[in-house]
Design a protein around this motif. Structure first.
Motif, PDB file in Angstrom:
ATOM      1  N   THR A 497       0.852  -1.199   0.000  1.00 60.29           N
ATOM      2  CA  THR A 497       0.000   0.000   0.000  1.00 60.29           C
ATOM      3  C   THR A 497       0.885   1.246   0.000  1.00 60.29           C
ATOM      4  N   ARG A 498       0.900   1.939  -1.114  1.00 59.44           N
ATOM      5  CA  ARG A 498       1.772   3.099  -1.279  1.00 59.44           C
ATOM      6  C   ARG A 498       1.027   4.388  -0.940  1.00 59.44           C
ATOM      7  N   SER A 500       1.213   8.623  -1.277  1.00 54.73           N
ATOM      8  CA  SER A 500       1.816   9.821  -1.867  1.00 54.73           C
ATOM      9  C   SER A 500       1.651  10.977  -0.886  1.00 54.73           C
ATOM     10  N   ASP A 527       6.876   2.558   2.452  1.00 52.31           N
ATOM     11  CA  ASP A 527       6.267   2.508   1.127  1.00 52.31           C
ATOM     12  C   ASP A 527       5.534   3.825   0.853  1.00 52.31           C
ATOM     13  N   TYR A 528       6.307   4.860   0.595  1.00 51.78           N
ATOM     14  CA  TYR A 528       5.722   6.168   0.324  1.00 51.78           C
ATOM     15  C   TYR A 528       6.592   6.918  -0.681  1.00 51.78           C
ATOM     16  N   GLU A 529       5.990   7.921  -1.278  1.00 52.18           N
ATOM     17  CA  GLU A 529       6.732   8.888  -2.086  1.00 52.18           C
ATOM     18  C   GLU A 529       6.366  10.287  -1.584  1.00 52.18           C
ATOM     19  N   ASN A 554      12.496   8.398  -3.952  1.00 53.58           N
ATOM     20  CA  ASN A 554      11.045   8.499  -3.781  1.00 53.58           C
ATOM     21  C   ASN A 554      10.594   9.948  -3.563  1.00 53.58           C
ATOM     22  N   CYS A 578      -0.530  11.741  -9.119  1.00 53.28           N
ATOM     23  CA  CYS A 578      -0.201  10.643  -8.210  1.00 53.28           C
ATOM     24  C   CYS A 578      -1.041   9.418  -8.560  1.00 53.28           C
ATOM     25  N   THR A 579      -0.413   8.266  -8.533  1.00 50.76           N
ATOM     26  CA  THR A 579      -1.120   7.006  -8.809  1.00 50.76           C
ATOM     27  C   THR A 579      -1.302   6.154  -7.559  1.00 50.76           C
ATOM     28  N   SER A 580      -0.806   6.605  -6.436  1.00 43.04           N
ATOM     29  CA  SER A 580      -0.933   5.838  -5.186  1.00 43.04           C
ATOM     30  C   SER A 580      -2.396   5.755  -4.765  1.00 43.04           C
ATOM     31  N   SER A 673      -7.385   7.920  -2.493  1.00 45.23           N
ATOM     32  CA  SER A 673      -7.499   8.664  -3.750  1.00 45.23           C
ATOM     33  C   SER A 673      -8.909   8.555  -4.326  1.00 45.23           C
TER      34      SER A 673
END
Length: 769
Positions: A497-498, A500, A527-529, A554, A578-580, A673
């Motif tokens: 699970t990412r 953003s 798990d982040y950006e 990241n 963002c695609t997270s 999102s």
């Protein structure tokens, strides 16, 4: 016509007249109720106007403490140097330049009668330093304290003078030492051994009519008028169901048992039955009292157990005698308010589908004095998982009670918590009665004063919560909360699970660097950006981000330079890139405190019923900046507990538990999102600068999602460093848009009691005067 026929005709005429009189009486009662409801509505409008006045007072304070006002005042001082002195020193003796002494309470305009402890509070500053604050009250010794209380509002208004953030002071004195009368209060700021400034206030002391506490004042202003109203409305209620009151008894103090039973007999609502079960008490007085009450009223049923069975089995014995459509619970040493069942009946007429009802409550001491009122929010599922806030007065519809089953003896000590959890899982409608209907005995033998009993109850509470999680939250587990007696339910996070983290940067490079260093250096969830969107007018932000990117793959940069500040447009633009599955909107003027902050928010927002989560934000001095947003504060919205000490709990530990709120601040706001775009993101047209975060949360809530506050994600917030002075003041059109769009929630925030103030953010009791 003979005499018999004449008498019969006369009787028929009389009966018809009686029927007409009864009909007219019912119509009059109905008309009177409507008039009373209209009066209450007008009273609520007056309260809203008072909140508006308080908001204007706050704006005036911001203006008079603002930079522009200080500049104008400084210019005036320059002009005064060239004017001849008139010998007047103003109304403050010995006043020096850049010296402030403000009395917030009591005000000169405050004409409330007082009795008992009186609090004098305010704030002070002096460029020469403050030795002490003195309070002179005629007839009492001189009081002397040093300012030490957190006042972030003062720090924000006077950063050049306030170096500690603790400019506030508080002095208490006992007015019972003084006779009735009007007393001037003289406050003095002492600096360099002399009086630098002096202000005066006034109190009116009357030990017959005055209030010994703020709660006593609230009772007089709000509860007493309501009691008169409910008695008049009671005959007009269409539904008047039988309510069974269950009381388990064991070796109760005679006076307390008598008071408990009398509180049921004295109810203004009469359609009740009292079901009492005694758990093999060996005190003869208990049996005598129960037998006497049973003989007094045939609505009272008493059952004697033949051996000790414990609280659950005894409650179940009382339950089995109940025949009412609704069941409520009363402990053997507590009491019901005189109109408790009447208010329950009113709620049932207003909410016919309600299966679970609960009310506000307070405590009574051994002298019968009421204290510690708990004015609760409406149905708050996550708050219930953190603490048993519903507790008393609890009312269940009979068919739901039969569905969930009786008390579980295995969970004695927290058997009520287990019952509430099971009821909440099955009920389709939970109703809150925002009236203090239950008085909980605060005696020396209570659970609160017995550590051994308390641990026993805590073990049972945890087991009840764990069982609830197994029934309704797959994979969740229970941990002790950050405060003893409170709980934290943890939820699994699916692997991969990412998140953003979107940071809008305004150009304060040292602020952004501190922010990024804290995230990269402390965050344990990896798990982040980070997506920095640059709204500055130079290339310093871009350069700083490029420097960080050398060691952090990241980190992304979005160019949004040389455009007007529009918080909504900036963050929407970043979110589109963002695609997270999870978005976290984070101010550049924040820094991480708790390393697991990201997990704490993520595990909550991934629950399908949750739409947004916010964290606990502190000022650099440790005071609370954000612990959830309350609608209706200052006729708009405000931050719960703002300015209060972040290291201690407040208002039944609300600052330290996961709980439901209407909104959270965009300074640290996490959402999925899909939910963000379902709500159409931030509103770029109506809320370009202010209220965009609150508006987003309210839109998310309107779709049926929950918005949560968690104290387990803690960050510092150097509030609004990225905004200009112009942006710090909400634009009038944004204020108007909020009041128009969300007027119903501003009038009634479901997660904030109508019994609490609209004129401050400290959860103090409401005031009518």
């Amino acid at each position: 016509m003979n005499q018999s026929d004449s008498a019969e005709a006369h009787l028929e005429t009389t009966q018809e007249e009686i029927r007409q009189l009864r009909s007219e009486l019912r119509n009059s009662e109905s008309h009177l109720v409507r008039l009373l409801e209209l009066l209450e509505s007008q009273r609520e409008q007056l309260d809203a106007q008072q909140a508006s006045i308080a908001r204007l007072d706050r704006i005036l304070m911001d203006v008079t403490n603002g930079r522009l006002w200080r500049t104008l005042r400084a210019a005036g001082n320059v002009v005064k140097k060239f004017l001849p002195a008139n010998g007047a020193a103003g109304n403050s003796q010995g006043a020096r330049k850049n010296t402030y002494l403000m009395c917030d309470e009591p005000l000169l305009t405050d004409r409330k009668l007082r009795s008992g402890p009186i609090t004098v509070r305010g704030w002070c500053l002096c460029e020469d330093g403050v030795d002490a604050v003195e309070l002179e009250v005629p007839g009492l010794p001189l009081f002397r304290v040093q300012p030490s209380m957190l006042r972030p509002d003062v720090k924000k208004a006077h950063p050049d003078l306030d170096t500690t953030g603790r400019a506030g002071f508080l002095i208490e004195f006992d007015s019972l030492l003084l006779p009735k009368g009007s007393y001037p209060l003289t406050l003095r700021l002492i600096s360099l051994g002399t009086v630098a400034r002096e202000v005066k206030s006034l109190v009116e002391i009357d030990h017959e009519k005055g209030f010994s506490s703020d709660y006593q004042r609230w009772i007089q202003e709000f509860e007493r008028p309501g009691e008169d109203l409910i008695q008049l409305k009671l005959p007009s209620f269409v539904r008047q169901p039988l309510i069974s009151v269950l009381v388990p008894v064991y070796n109760t103090e005679p006076g307390e048992l008598t008071a408990a039973l009398e509180s049921v007999l004295s109810q203004s609502y009469q359609h009740w039955e009292l079901c009492v079960a005694d758990d093999f008490s060996d005190r003869s007085e208990v049996h005598e009292i129960l037998d006497r009450f049973a003989a007094k009223d045939r609505r009272i049923k008493v059952a004697y157990q033949q051996q000790r069975g414990g609280i659950s089995r005894t409650s179940n014995a009382a339950w089995q005698m109940a025949t009412g459509e609704y069941i409520c619970f009363l402990d053997h040493d507590d009491t019901l308010a005189p109109h408790a069942l009447a208010y329950v009946c009113e709620a049932l007429n207003q909410n016919p589908s309600a299966e679970v009802l609960y009310s506000d409550e307070d405590k009574i001491d051994t002298q019968g004095k009421r204290l510690e009122p708990f004015c609760k929010p409406d149905w708050s599922p996550d708050l219930l998982l953190s603490e048993n806030y519903m507790c008393h007065l609890l009312v269940l519809r009979r068919d739901l009670a039969q569905k969930i089953g009786l008390f579980d003896p295995v969970l004695d000590g927290s058997q009520d918590y287990d019952l509430i959890l099971r009821a909440a899982e099955q009920a389709s409608h939970v109703a809150h009665v925002p009236k203090i209907l239950y008085h909980w005995r605060a005696g020396v033998a209570s659970t609160a004063s017995s550590m051994e009993h308390k641990q026993y109850s805590l073990n049972a509470a945890r087991k009840a919560l764990e069982q609830s999680c197994r029934r309704s939250a797959a994979g969740a587990h229970v941990e002790p909360g950050s405060v003893p007696g409170r709980w934290r339910v943890r939820y699994p996070i699916p692997e991969g699970t990412r998140v953003s983290i979107i940071i809008a940067a305004g150009g304060r490079i040292e602020v952004l660097q501190a922010n990024l260093n804290s995230i990269f250096g402390k965050t344990t969830y990896l798990d982040y950006e980070i997506v920095v969107i640059d709204n500055s007018r130079t290339n310093t932000v871009e350069k700083a981000v490029r420097d960080f990117q050398a060691g952090h793959s990241n980190l992304r940069y979005i160019d949004w330079r040389n455009k007007p500040f529009n918080y909504s447009a900036i963050n929407n633009a970043a979110a589109r890139q963002c695609t997270s599955p999870v978005l976290l909107f984070l101010n550049d003027d924040t820094s991480v405190i708790t390393p697991d902050w990201l997990q704490a928010m993520l595990e909550l927002v991934l629950r399908p019923e949750v739409g947004a989560v916010g964290g606990k934000l502190l000022y650099p001095n440790g005071a609370i900046q954000h612990a959830g947003v309350v609608m209706g504060i200052y006729d708009n919205c405000g931050h719960a507990f703002k300015g209060m000490d972040g290291s201690t709990g407040h208002y039944f530990d609300f600052t330290d538990v996961i709980r439901d709120v209407s909104a959270v601040t965009g300074a640290c706001l996490m959402t999925r999102s899909s939910v963000f775009w379902q709500a159409d993101g931030f509103d770029e047209k109506q809320f370009a600068v202010a209220f965009n975060d609150v508006d987003l949360c309210l839109k998310i809530g309107a779709f049926g999602y929950r918005v949560l506050y968690t104290p387990h994600a803690v960050l510092y917030h150097h509030e609004s460093l990225s905004k200009t002075a112009k942006d710090l003041t909400p634009h009038p059109e944004e204020v108007a848009a909020m009041r128009s769009k969300w007027k119903d929630l501003i009038a009634n925030d479901p997660y904030y009691s109508p019994n609490l103030t609209r004129n401050d953010e400290d959860y103090s009791l409401r005031t009518r005067i």
